[in-house]
Design an enzyme around this catalytic site. Structure first.
Site, mmCIF file in Angstrom:
data_model
loop_
_atom_site.group_PDB
_atom_site.id
_atom_site.type_symbol
_atom_site.label_atom_id
_atom_site.label_comp_id
_atom_site.label_asym_id
_atom_site.label_seq_id
_atom_site.Cartn_x
_atom_site.Cartn_y
_atom_site.Cartn_z
ATOM 1 N N CYS A 174 26.556 17.667 -17.173
ATOM 2 C CA CYS A 174 27.099 17.757 -18.523
ATOM 3 C C CYS A 174 28.287 16.799 -18.695
ATOM 4 O O CYS A 174 28.099 15.597 -18.710
ATOM 5 C CB CYS A 174 27.459 19.201 -18.860
ATOM 6 S SG CYS A 174 27.515 19.528 -20.638
ATOM 7 N N HIS B 88 22.646 22.804 -17.143
ATOM 8 C CA HIS B 88 23.372 23.755 -16.298
ATOM 9 C C HIS B 88 22.366 24.668 -15.602
ATOM 10 O O HIS B 88 21.289 24.944 -16.118
ATOM 11 C CB HIS B 88 24.322 24.607 -17.137
ATOM 12 C CG HIS B 88 25.425 23.841 -17.774
ATOM 13 N ND1 HIS B 88 26.482 23.322 -17.057
ATOM 14 C CD2 HIS B 88 25.636 23.491 -19.074
ATOM 15 C CE1 HIS B 88 27.307 22.699 -17.883
ATOM 16 N NE2 HIS B 88 26.818 22.784 -19.109
#
Length: 499
Positions: free
Chosen positions: A327, A433
């Protein structure tokens, strides 16, 4: 409906893990149980099956209850963006960005929602286990409290107060907390728990007797210090538990680090040690470097640039060091990051590390989605799954190839490329994630590192499968440490302990 609330003398005393343990215990004893935390402040979040965002602590507690995580378990999530500001998420969706003072003044408007949600829980479950936040003794927050004694009053719940003896001063913290409560609030506290004890409990007994006499509240148990392969949602804890392990994984500890639970599955690899890098001096020469997510990517990139960590990363990359960005960490590895609308910061644009040929532009719309797919840039036939939480998108340059082919978003079929990998195949990044939760990609990466070290390959385990067994171990520890008859008396519930 029976309910019980776990409050603490401070943050990180173990409220979340004790709630998870009680949820599993009540489930084992045949009750339909549900966790609940009205307001959670955390940068560790999760995406539900319907694409909504909630705190990770309640996710673990949901699994302990045998439930799929849903946002009614954590209706308010606060994600700090700076020291004084946060993103406010209501029922899984972004509500606003707010200063601490603005949020303090708006809390009252959420009370009807919280009451309504809790009434739904009362109809659906036998027992609700409620988690407080921080300490009920934050008397400056009492007037608008919706998460500690204010919530206990709202739903008429008894309270058990937890203190952490590992840090020292547990008796003072228990006494001080009780002294700062009003008489009405004190009457709700039905028991205390001392958590994280090391040593002989008999030595502790005189102190337990004395504190019971002073606060007029019984002790219902002492829980020993333990380590299990369960995520720690509240704080970025030290990972140095296997110092002599041959595979060294270093994680950049960003000032606004988020979703550091992404690294938890790596803890279960027997020959791996994990450590945080907080300065250029402790960078070392790791086998794998992970740059995790961030709630303020540009500011964190400027920070690691200022303190010399970025230079270490670039030199490590040039030596064929293995780097994985997740991310915000993925965005930092790119050529540049733009924030024209001021989504995260006042800095409009910044040059990236120029290690991956991708560029990022932040947008107002927040992407929250569950995904499934296959690795396409590293090797074939590796399935992955996880979730995305970000407010930007990446564009590929000529030197970057996609890392993943996404085939499912929130249960709908799709086909698009995600993530990136460099030509040397030693640097990669993704928005996903939880990508290490599955065994296949983690095993491939770990065995690549083992090959570099001349170490025998190993099979990795699926993290979720291991987690359920660890929750059972947790329940066994807590059940054997607490007076469960007293717990059921507090709940006013009949069980085998009441016979």
């Amino acid at each position: 409906m029976p309910k019980i609330m776990i409050q603490g003398t401070a943050s990180s005393v173990g409220k979340s893990i004790i709630v998870a343990a009680l949820c599993r215990i009540f489930k084992q004893d045949g009750f339909k149980v549900c966790p609940y935390k009205s307001q959670n402040m955390s940068l560790n979040s999760y995406i539900t099956l319907d694409g909504r965002e909630m705190g990770r602590a309640q996710v673990l507690q949901a699994y302990a209850s045998g439930l799929e995580p849903e946002v009614y378990m954590n209706p308010i999530l606060l994600k700090p963006t700076t020291d004084k500001n946060c993103q406010v998420i209501i029922r899984g969706e972004v509500y606003c960005n707010s200063s601490a003072r603005e949020y303090y003044n708006m809390k009252k408007e959420f009370v009807p929602m919280l009451k309504k949600d809790f009434e739904i829980l009362e109809d659906k479950f036998d027992i609700v286990v409620i988690e407080g936040a921080g300490s009920p003794a934050e008397i400056n927050l009492r007037d608008n409290d919706i998460v500690n004694m204010g919530l206990a009053e709202m739903v008429d719940s008894p309270v058990i107060l937890v203190g952490d003896i590992d840090k020292g001063g547990v008796f003072a913290s228990l006494l001080g907390t009780i002294m700062l409560l009003t008489e009405k609030e004190k009457s709700r506290v039905k028991g205390t728990i001392i958590n994280k004890f090391r040593g002989d409990v008999d030595i502790l007994k005189p102190g337990l007797s004395m504190i019971e006499e002073k606060i007029k509240v019984p002790s219902i148990g002492v829980i020993p210090y333990f380590r299990l392969a369960l995520e720690d949602e509240d704080s970025a804890v030290d990972f140095n538990t296997k110092i002599s392990a041959p595979i060294d994984i270093a994680i950049i500890k960003l000032p606004h680090i988020s979703n550091f639970t992404d690294m938890d599955p790596l803890k279960i690899e027997e020959d791996v040690s994990l450590r945080y890098v907080t300065s250029a001096d402790d960078f070392g020469n790791p086998d794998l470097l992970i740059i995790p997510g961030s709630k303020n990517t540009i500011e964190d990139l400027l920070y690691i640039r200022k303190v010399g960590i970025e230079d270490k990363i670039k030199k490590y990359s040039s030596r064929d060091g293995f780097i994985f960005g997740i991310c915000g960490g993925y965005q930092m590895l790119g050529t540049y990051i733009e924030d024209p609308l001021g989504v995260e910061t006042k800095v409009k644009a910044v040059e990236g590390m120029n290690i991956l040929d991708v560029s990022t532009v932040f947008a107002k719309e927040k992407i929250t989605t569950r995904v499934k797919g296959k690795v396409c840039g590293l090797t074939e036939n590796i399935d992955i799954y996880g979730y995305e939480i970000h407010m930007g998108s990446c564009n590929y340059g000529k030197k970057a190839k996609p890392l993943v082919e996404i085939t499912d978003k929130n249960g709908c079929s799709c086909n698009f490329k995600e993530g990136a990998i460099n030509p040397g195949r030693n640097v990669m990044g993704t928005y996903i994630h939880g990508i290490f939760d599955g065994a296949e990609l983690r095993q491939y990466i770990m065995n690549t590192l083992r090959s570099r070290r001349g170490i025998k390959h190993k099979n990795s385990k699926v993290y979720e499968n291991l987690r359920d067994g660890e929750i059972d171990k947790l329940a066994d520890i807590v059940r054997s440490s607490l007076d469960m008859k007293k717990v059921y008396e507090i709940l006013n519930v009949k069980s085998k302990f009441m016979e």
